[in-house]
Design an enzyme around this catalytic site. Structure first.
Site, PDB file in Angstrom:
ATOM      1  CE1 TYR A 185      40.000  36.696  41.322  1.00 54.80           C
ATOM      2  CE2 TYR A 185      38.881  38.788  41.701  1.00 54.80           C
ATOM      3  CZ  TYR A 185      38.864  37.402  41.694  1.00 54.80           C
ATOM      4  OH  TYR A 185      37.709  36.736  42.051  1.00 54.80           O
ATOM      5  N   GLY A 186      45.487  40.272  39.998  1.00 52.61           N
ATOM      6  CA  GLY A 186      46.253  41.294  39.278  1.00 52.61           C
ATOM      7  C   GLY A 186      47.182  40.781  38.209  1.00 52.61           C
ATOM      8  CG  HIS A 204      45.442  43.224  48.815  1.00 57.06           C
ATOM      9  ND1 HIS A 204      44.448  42.960  47.900  1.00 57.06           N
ATOM     10  CD2 HIS A 204      45.674  42.054  49.473  1.00 57.06           C
ATOM     11  CE1 HIS A 204      44.099  41.684  48.000  1.00 57.06           C
ATOM     12  NE2 HIS A 204      44.842  41.103  48.938  1.00 57.06           N
ATOM     13  CB  SER A 234      41.421  38.481  44.626  1.00 57.76           C
ATOM     14  OG  SER A 234      42.240  39.496  45.201  1.00 57.76           O
ATOM     15  CB  CYS A 256      45.633  47.400  44.841  1.00 54.09           C
ATOM     16  SG  CYS A 256      45.515  45.721  45.503  1.00 54.09           S
ATOM     17  CB  CYS A 292      38.541  43.719  43.979  1.00 50.47           C
ATOM     18  SG  CYS A 292      39.888  43.120  42.941  1.00 50.47           S
ATOM     19  CG  ASN A 293      41.009  49.578  42.972  1.00 50.62           C
ATOM     20  OD1 ASN A 293      40.740  50.733  42.690  1.00 50.62           O
ATOM     21  ND2 ASN A 293      41.161  49.191  44.213  1.00 50.62           N
ATOM     22  CB  THR A 294      42.023  43.693  39.766  1.00 52.38           C
ATOM     23  OG1 THR A 294      43.143  44.203  40.479  1.00 52.38           O
ATOM     24  CG2 THR A 294      42.493  42.972  38.521  1.00 52.38           C
TER      25      THR A 294
HETATM   26  N1  DGL Z   1      42.577  43.771  45.985  1.00 47.54           N
HETATM   27  C1  DGL Z   1      42.621  43.720  44.572  1.00 47.54           C
HETATM   28  C2  DGL Z   1      42.492  45.094  43.945  1.00 47.54           C
HETATM   29  O1  DGL Z   1      41.947  46.001  44.525  1.00 47.54           O
HETATM   30  C3  DGL Z   1      43.623  42.899  43.815  1.00 47.54           C
HETATM   31  C4  DGL Z   1      44.594  41.988  44.415  1.00 47.54           C
HETATM   32  C5  DGL Z   1      44.955  40.822  43.516  1.00 47.54           C
HETATM   33  O2  DGL Z   1      45.890  40.935  42.692  1.00 47.54           O
HETATM   34  O3  DGL Z   1      44.262  39.798  43.626  1.00 47.54           O
HETATM   35  O4  DGL Z   1      42.888  45.298  42.828  1.00 47.54           O
END
Ligand code: DGL
Length: 264
Positions: free
Chosen positions: A43-44, A191, A12, A189, A75-77
């Protein structure tokens, strides 16, 4: 003959750069297209329905545009919600990123571990299943933090995170029942590895931070092991929305060989 197709790394925002950095270490000859859906960020805090509709459509357009050899959803989400939908929509191999519950459970001595992700990730049945499969004898505390995601975005744009703000977020994990016994925190996440130093400083001594980056890199290398690589690797970053703010990301992108910014 060289094979110019890049590896497409998707998130994201800038979080997926933590995964790209790991892939680059073991595949130094690869070309990369890094794609951030900044128009859909974050995304979260979005619903499952919204993300399930959005992510496969954007990845479809990206694949058409960059013609990658493989897609890494960094991205985990996105992965815990939409991986199956993306795989059925694309005809290239797709690697997902999910919380590193297994390595954390192997490392934990106290048998109390933390899953630090987005609000959307920490409520996923996918995570319940990982815990059941790999950490059934552990107490697993969860925290979703949109604030830490924003701090990582700001950090890559040159604004240092406020240590007190990081500590305030981490305390929401460590103040949960048994939180003082947590000895492994899963950075769930992408990030959060970008804030690893700040998160470590806000955690008790001896708390291990575990993430999926190296595992994703190894999986990507395995799935591309017999392939040829470009004569000269290239890197581009693609965003879904033009924003003057993107200029502040140029140094962080350039450090990873992403010299060109494009808009999808
Ligand atoms: N980097 C994303 C993850 O691994 C999510 C960040 C977001 O909330 O967009 O979940």
């Amino acid at each position: 003959m060289a094979d110019e197709r890049p590896i497409l790394v998707f998130d994201s925002g800038v979080g997926g750069l933590s995964v790209l950095a790991e892939i680059r270490k073991i595949l130094p000859r690869a070309s990369f297209a890094y794609a951030a859906d900044n128009a859909g960020y974050p995304y979260g805090t979005k619903s499952e329905a919204e993300l399930t509709a959005r992510i496969p459509a954007i990845l479809g357009r990206l694949v058409e545009r960059v013609k990658p050899r493989i897609v890494v959803i960094a991205c985990n989400t996105a992965s815990t919600i939409a991986l199956a939908h993306v795989r059925s929509a694309l005809d290239v191999p797709v690697v997902g990123t999910v919380p590193a519950v297994k390595p954390a459970a192997l490392l934990s001595k106290s048998r109390v571990i933390g899953v630090l992700g987005t609000d959307a990730t920490v409520r996923q049945p996918y995570v319940d299943q990982l815990v059941e499969d790999h950490g059934a004898d552990c107490t697993v505390l969860r925290l979703g933090s949109a604030a830490l995601v924003d701090m990582a975005e700001a950090k890559l744009r040159g604004t240092a995170p406020d240590p007190a703000a990081v500590k305030a977020e981490m305390d929401k994990l460590f103040s949960q029942p048994q939180g003082d016994q947590v000895d492994a925190v899963i950075l769930s996440c992408t990030h959060f590895p970008l804030l690893a130093d700040e998160i470590a400083a806000a955690s008790a001594d001896g708390v291990m931070l575990v993430d999926s980056g190296q595992g994703i890199a190894r999986r990507t290398a395995y799935l591309t092991q017999d392939q040829l690589w470009p004569e000269t690797p290239s890197g581009r970053a693609i965003f879904t929305r033009a924003d003057p703010d993107l200029d502040r990301l140029r140094p962080a992108l350039a450090r990873l060989g992403l010299d060109v910014i494009e808009i999808l």
